[in-house]
Design an enzyme around this catalytic site. Sequence first.
Site, PDB file in Angstrom:
ATOM      1  N   PRO A   1       0.912  -1.294  -0.038  1.00  0.00           N
ATOM      2  CA  PRO A   1       0.060   0.006   0.070  1.00  0.00           C
ATOM      3  C   PRO A   1       0.686   1.217  -0.080  1.00  0.00           C
ATOM      4  O   PRO A   1       1.744   1.454   0.677  1.00  0.00           O
ATOM      5  CB  PRO A   1      -0.824  -0.070   1.370  1.00  0.00           C
ATOM      6  CG  PRO A   1      -0.057  -1.019   2.093  1.00  0.00           C
ATOM      7  CD  PRO A   1       0.420  -2.208   1.235  1.00  0.00           C
ATOM      8  N   ASN A   2       0.148   2.296  -0.819  1.00  0.00           N
ATOM      9  CA  ASN A   2       0.979   3.555  -0.894  1.00  0.00           C
ATOM     10  C   ASN A   2       2.007   3.792  -1.767  1.00  0.00           C
ATOM     11  O   ASN A   2       2.759   4.903  -2.094  1.00  0.00           O
ATOM     12  CB  ASN A   2       0.878   4.175   0.521  1.00  0.00           C
ATOM     13  CG  ASN A   2      -0.187   4.431   1.305  1.00  0.00           C
ATOM     14  OD1 ASN A   2      -1.245   4.759   0.925  1.00  0.00           O
ATOM     15  ND2 ASN A   2      -0.182   3.848   2.602  1.00  0.00           N
TER      16      ASN A   2
ATOM     17  N   ARG B   1       5.176  10.937  -2.556  1.00  0.00           N
ATOM     18  CA  ARG B   1       4.912  10.778  -1.244  1.00  0.00           C
ATOM     19  C   ARG B   1       6.075  10.940  -0.406  1.00  0.00           C
ATOM     20  O   ARG B   1       7.192  10.140  -0.643  1.00  0.00           O
ATOM     21  CB  ARG B   1       4.419   9.129  -1.058  1.00  0.00           C
ATOM     22  CG  ARG B   1       4.277   8.814   0.520  1.00  0.00           C
ATOM     23  CD  ARG B   1       4.277   7.079   0.359  1.00  0.00           C
ATOM     24  NE  ARG B   1       4.088   6.619   1.532  1.00  0.00           N
ATOM     25  CZ  ARG B   1       4.524   5.460   1.991  1.00  0.00           C
ATOM     26  NH1 ARG B   1       4.822   4.457   1.221  1.00  0.00           N
ATOM     27  NH2 ARG B   1       4.258   5.024   3.285  1.00  0.00           N
TER      28      ARG B   1
ATOM     29  N   TYR C   1      11.037   8.829   0.857  1.00  0.00           N
ATOM     30  CA  TYR C   1      11.377   7.859   0.115  1.00  0.00           C
ATOM     31  C   TYR C   1      11.919   8.429  -1.263  1.00  0.00           C
ATOM     32  O   TYR C   1      12.173   7.313  -2.272  1.00  0.00           O
ATOM     33  CB  TYR C   1       9.963   7.293  -0.264  1.00  0.00           C
ATOM     34  CG  TYR C   1       9.330   6.769   1.075  1.00  0.00           C
ATOM     35  CD1 TYR C   1       9.641   5.722   1.680  1.00  0.00           C
ATOM     36  CD2 TYR C   1       8.273   7.271   1.678  1.00  0.00           C
ATOM     37  CE1 TYR C   1       9.145   5.068   2.828  1.00  0.00           C
ATOM     38  CE2 TYR C   1       7.525   6.763   2.744  1.00  0.00           C
ATOM     39  CZ  TYR C   1       8.119   5.633   3.410  1.00  0.00           C
ATOM     40  OH  TYR C   1       7.528   5.237   4.636  1.00  0.00           O
TER      41      TYR C   1
ATOM     42  N   ASN D   1       8.159  -5.829  -1.043  1.00  0.00           N
ATOM     43  CA  ASN D   1       8.115  -4.620  -0.031  1.00  0.00           C
ATOM     44  C   ASN D   1       6.576  -4.541   0.324  1.00  0.00           C
ATOM     45  O   ASN D   1       5.522  -3.909  -0.315  1.00  0.00           O
ATOM     46  CB  ASN D   1       8.305  -3.009  -0.718  1.00  0.00           C
ATOM     47  CG  ASN D   1       8.455  -2.015   0.166  1.00  0.00           C
ATOM     48  OD1 ASN D   1       7.974  -2.181   1.487  1.00  0.00           O
ATOM     49  ND2 ASN D   1       8.971  -0.878  -0.039  1.00  0.00           N
TER      50      ASN D   1
ATOM     51  N   ALA E   1       3.309  -0.772   4.929  1.00  0.00           N
ATOM     52  CA  ALA E   1       2.788  -0.614   6.338  1.00  0.00           C
ATOM     53  C   ALA E   1       2.099  -2.159   6.732  1.00  0.00           C
ATOM     54  O   ALA E   1       2.170  -2.403   7.835  1.00  0.00           O
ATOM     55  CB  ALA E   1       1.532   0.252   6.341  1.00  0.00           C
TER      56      ALA E   1
ATOM     57  N   GLU F   1      12.286  -9.536   1.500  1.00  0.00           N
ATOM     58  CA  GLU F   1      11.648  -8.115   1.886  1.00  0.00           C
ATOM     59  C   GLU F   1      12.474  -7.010   1.878  1.00  0.00           C
ATOM     60  O   GLU F   1      13.991  -6.920   2.133  1.00  0.00           O
ATOM     61  CB  GLU F   1      11.282  -8.488   3.799  1.00  0.00           C
ATOM     62  CG  GLU F   1      10.688  -7.355   4.165  1.00  0.00           C
ATOM     63  CD  GLU F   1      10.511  -7.764   5.906  1.00  0.00           C
ATOM     64  OE1 GLU F   1      10.606  -8.624   6.340  1.00  0.00           O
ATOM     65  OE2 GLU F   1      10.184  -6.738   6.368  1.00  0.00           O
TER      66      GLU F   1
ATOM     67  N   HIS G   1      12.550  -2.705   2.168  1.00  0.00           N
ATOM     68  CA  HIS G   1      12.326  -1.586   2.753  1.00  0.00           C
ATOM     69  C   HIS G   1      13.114  -0.238   2.050  1.00  0.00           C
ATOM     70  O   HIS G   1      14.392  -0.411   2.178  1.00  0.00           O
ATOM     71  CB  HIS G   1      12.178  -1.405   4.088  1.00  0.00           C
ATOM     72  CG  HIS G   1      11.235  -2.388   4.673  1.00  0.00           C
ATOM     73  ND1 HIS G   1       9.722  -2.214   4.579  1.00  0.00           N
ATOM     74  CD2 HIS G   1      11.418  -3.569   5.257  1.00  0.00           C
ATOM     75  CE1 HIS G   1       9.279  -3.362   5.069  1.00  0.00           C
ATOM     76  NE2 HIS G   1      10.126  -4.081   5.509  1.00  0.00           N
TER      77      HIS G   1
ATOM     78  N   SER H   1      13.195   2.962   2.802  1.00  0.00           N
ATOM     79  CA  SER H   1      13.800   3.503   4.068  1.00  0.00           C
ATOM     80  C   SER H   1      14.445   2.795   5.097  1.00  0.00           C
ATOM     81  O   SER H   1      14.224   1.509   5.234  1.00  0.00           O
ATOM     82  CB  SER H   1      12.860   4.569   4.824  1.00  0.00           C
ATOM     83  OG  SER H   1      11.563   3.578   5.356  1.00  0.00           O
TER      84      SER H   1
ATOM     85  N   ARG I   1      13.565   5.186  12.281  1.00  0.00           N
ATOM     86  CA  ARG I   1      12.014   5.907  12.327  1.00  0.00           C
ATOM     87  C   ARG I   1      11.084   5.615  13.511  1.00  0.00           C
ATOM     88  O   ARG I   1      11.808   5.394  14.690  1.00  0.00           O
ATOM     89  CB  ARG I   1      11.560   5.538  11.116  1.00  0.00           C
ATOM     90  CG  ARG I   1      12.413   5.640   9.763  1.00  0.00           C
ATOM     91  CD  ARG I   1      11.677   5.474   8.621  1.00  0.00           C
ATOM     92  NE  ARG I   1      10.288   6.227   8.442  1.00  0.00           N
ATOM     93  CZ  ARG I   1       9.356   5.970   7.251  1.00  0.00           C
ATOM     94  NH1 ARG I   1       9.656   4.751   6.623  1.00  0.00           N
ATOM     95  NH2 ARG I   1       8.235   6.957   7.443  1.00  0.00           N
TER      96      ARG I   1
END
Length: 148
Positions: A10-11, A18, A23, A74, A77, A98, A100, A102, A107
């Site tokens: 998502p996103n 974004r 990112y 990825n 969330a 997996e 990511h 960032s 974070r």
Amino acid sequence: MKRLLLLNGPNLNLLGQREPETYGSQTLEDIVQLVTDTADELNYELTAFQSNHEGELIDQIQNAEGNVSGIIFNPAAYTHTSVAIRDAVSAISVPVIEVHISNVHNREEFRRHSMIAPVSAGQVIGFGIDGYRLAVLGIIKKIESEGR
Ligand code: DQA
């Protein structure tokens, strides 16, 4: 030709606009191009899929069994929340890496925990979109060494 699946959660369709400070400015299209080119260099064919919906991601993971040799994923969330996605990854024998963009460890606290990590073949975290390329190189090496 062997196949890889690139899955984005998502996103990630909003990449480029974004939170560019987190990112970067590159888009999902740029990622798909990078991963396609990297796979191509090593004679793998790539299928790419992005969804904002948990069930659609699960359908793709289930369908991967028997159809692809590895998945670059990825989960965005859903990484931090989804037992259902973890169970789907756990249910297949196809290795999942997996990714990511960032560094989720520097974070918010809630991003430090991954539901998916214990059932993944590996993780690439915090290298921006280059992480997807590293994941392709890593998963192909694994596929070849295991004779998949
Ligand atoms: C992300 C990190 C997640 O915590 C976040 O929810 C995302 C993107 C990353 O690529 O850095 O959507 O997976």
